[in-house]
Design a protein around this motif. Structure first.
Motif, PDB file in Angstrom:
ATOM      1  N   LEU A 107      -6.814  -5.268  -0.935  1.00 26.89           N
ATOM      2  CA  LEU A 107      -7.882  -4.273  -1.035  1.00 26.89           C
ATOM      3  C   LEU A 107      -9.104  -4.724  -0.252  1.00 26.89           C
ATOM      4  O   LEU A 107      -9.561  -5.858  -0.389  1.00 26.89           O
ATOM      5  CB  LEU A 107      -8.224  -4.073  -2.511  1.00 26.89           C
ATOM      6  CG  LEU A 107      -9.027  -2.840  -2.886  1.00 26.89           C
ATOM      7  CD1 LEU A 107      -8.277  -1.569  -2.521  1.00 26.89           C
ATOM      8  CD2 LEU A 107      -9.349  -2.854  -4.379  1.00 26.89           C
ATOM      9  N   THR A 164      -4.335   7.235  -1.630  1.00 29.45           N
ATOM     10  CA  THR A 164      -3.873   5.914  -1.225  1.00 29.45           C
ATOM     11  C   THR A 164      -4.074   4.936  -2.371  1.00 29.45           C
ATOM     12  O   THR A 164      -4.923   5.147  -3.256  1.00 29.45           O
ATOM     13  CB  THR A 164      -4.621   5.381   0.009  1.00 29.45           C
ATOM     14  OG1 THR A 164      -6.029   5.315  -0.286  1.00 29.45           O
ATOM     15  CG2 THR A 164      -4.412   6.269   1.220  1.00 29.45           C
ATOM     16  N   TYR A 198      -3.680   0.423  -3.132  1.00 29.76           N
ATOM     17  CA  TYR A 198      -3.418  -0.888  -2.546  1.00 29.76           C
ATOM     18  C   TYR A 198      -3.219  -1.928  -3.631  1.00 29.76           C
ATOM     19  O   TYR A 198      -3.824  -1.847  -4.709  1.00 29.76           O
ATOM     20  CB  TYR A 198      -4.611  -1.328  -1.690  1.00 29.76           C
ATOM     21  CG  TYR A 198      -4.939  -0.404  -0.553  1.00 29.76           C
ATOM     22  CD1 TYR A 198      -5.800   0.679  -0.727  1.00 29.76           C
ATOM     23  CD2 TYR A 198      -4.399  -0.616   0.710  1.00 29.76           C
ATOM     24  CE1 TYR A 198      -6.104   1.537   0.322  1.00 29.76           C
ATOM     25  CE2 TYR A 198      -4.705   0.225   1.777  1.00 29.76           C
ATOM     26  CZ  TYR A 198      -5.557   1.298   1.568  1.00 29.76           C
ATOM     27  OH  TYR A 198      -5.860   2.139   2.614  1.00 29.76           O
ATOM     28  N   ARG A 199      -2.416  -2.943  -3.314  1.00 25.69           N
ATOM     29  CA  ARG A 199      -2.362  -4.065  -4.231  1.00 25.69           C
ATOM     30  C   ARG A 199      -3.690  -4.817  -4.129  1.00 25.69           C
ATOM     31  O   ARG A 199      -4.348  -4.803  -3.073  1.00 25.69           O
ATOM     32  CB  ARG A 199      -1.176  -4.970  -3.937  1.00 25.69           C
ATOM     33  CG  ARG A 199      -1.234  -5.805  -2.701  1.00 25.69           C
ATOM     34  CD  ARG A 199       0.014  -6.679  -2.563  1.00 25.69           C
ATOM     35  NE  ARG A 199       0.194  -7.567  -3.686  1.00 25.69           N
ATOM     36  CZ  ARG A 199       1.112  -7.386  -4.644  1.00 25.69           C
ATOM     37  NH1 ARG A 199       1.935  -6.352  -4.588  1.00 25.69           N
ATOM     38  NH2 ARG A 199       1.213  -8.242  -5.644  1.00 25.69           N
ATOM     39  N   THR A 247      -5.773  -1.122   5.540  1.00 24.48           N
ATOM     40  CA  THR A 247      -5.959   0.322   5.439  1.00 24.48           C
ATOM     41  C   THR A 247      -4.661   1.020   5.823  1.00 24.48           C
ATOM     42  O   THR A 247      -4.140   0.795   6.928  1.00 24.48           O
ATOM     43  CB  THR A 247      -7.087   0.804   6.357  1.00 24.48           C
ATOM     44  OG1 THR A 247      -8.306   0.125   6.012  1.00 24.48           O
ATOM     45  CG2 THR A 247      -7.299   2.306   6.202  1.00 24.48           C
ATOM     46  N   THR A 305       4.178   2.823  -6.624  1.00 28.80           N
ATOM     47  CA  THR A 305       4.052   1.404  -6.313  1.00 28.80           C
ATOM     48  C   THR A 305       5.326   0.625  -6.624  1.00 28.80           C
ATOM     49  O   THR A 305       5.374  -0.576  -6.371  1.00 28.80           O
ATOM     50  CB  THR A 305       2.877   0.783  -7.090  1.00 28.80           C
ATOM     51  OG1 THR A 305       3.148   0.901  -8.484  1.00 28.80           O
ATOM     52  CG2 THR A 305       1.566   1.470  -6.752  1.00 28.80           C
ATOM     53  N   ALA A 344       0.853  -1.178   0.000  1.00 30.51           N
ATOM     54  CA  ALA A 344       0.000   0.000   0.000  1.00 30.51           C
ATOM     55  C   ALA A 344       0.893   1.233   0.000  1.00 30.51           C
ATOM     56  O   ALA A 344       2.012   1.202   0.520  1.00 30.51           O
ATOM     57  CB  ALA A 344      -0.926   0.019   1.204  1.00 30.51           C
ATOM     58  N   LEU A 383      -0.523   0.684   9.183  1.00 36.37           N
ATOM     59  CA  LEU A 383      -1.169  -0.254   8.278  1.00 36.37           C
ATOM     60  C   LEU A 383      -2.066  -1.138   9.136  1.00 36.37           C
ATOM     61  O   LEU A 383      -1.562  -1.986   9.893  1.00 36.37           O
ATOM     62  CB  LEU A 383      -0.157  -1.097   7.510  1.00 36.37           C
ATOM     63  CG  LEU A 383      -0.760  -2.040   6.460  1.00 36.37           C
ATOM     64  CD1 LEU A 383      -1.345  -1.221   5.299  1.00 36.37           C
ATOM     65  CD2 LEU A 383       0.286  -3.022   5.938  1.00 36.37           C
TER      66      LEU A 383
END
Length: 124
Positions: free
Chosen positions: A65, A58, A60-61, A69, A106, A49, A81
């Motif tokens: 997801l 934000t 996320y991978r 968070t 990323t 993330a 996290l």
């Protein structure tokens, strides 16, 4: 010298939760995008993330997801996290990382400072 320190890892049963924290010794913490990466045994490190400097952006991978968070508190130089509904495949060493830019990223090469890593183990 920038230092990043992770905390909050450990052993949890599948379906459980853990909360990782990263404390950064950075005078202008809000100026930098941050991220969590992880590396499982025998695998390459992968992004989990990422969060922008303001915290408004934000990403996320896909596999995390809806379960993880990412957030940050710029007043306290911390990033967290929250990991819920953990799965055995989430087992890895988790790293926090800082990039030399305010935006999201990323890819690993975008980050110039890394923490030592912290173990997260999810038992089935």
């Amino acid at each position: 010298q920038v230092q990043l320190e992770e905390s909050g890892g450990g052993l949890v049963q599948a379906g459980g939760s853990l909360r990782l924290s990263c404390t950064a010794s950075v005078p202008t913490f809000r100026a930098y995008g941050m991220a969590w990466f992880r590396q499982a045994p025998g695998k390459e490190r992968e992004y989990v993330a990422t969060i922008s400097g303001s915290g408004m952006g934000t990403r996320y991978r896909n596999s995390v997801l809806g379960r993880f968070t990412i957030s940050r508190d710029n007043a306290r130089n911390t990033m967290t996290l929250q990991m819920n509904n953990l799965r055995p495949e989430d087992t890895a060493v988790y790293y926090c990382a800082r990039r030399n830019d305010i935006g999201l990223a990323t890819w690993e090469a975008a980050y110039d400072y890394w923490g030592q890593g912290i173990q997260v183990t999810v038992a089935s």
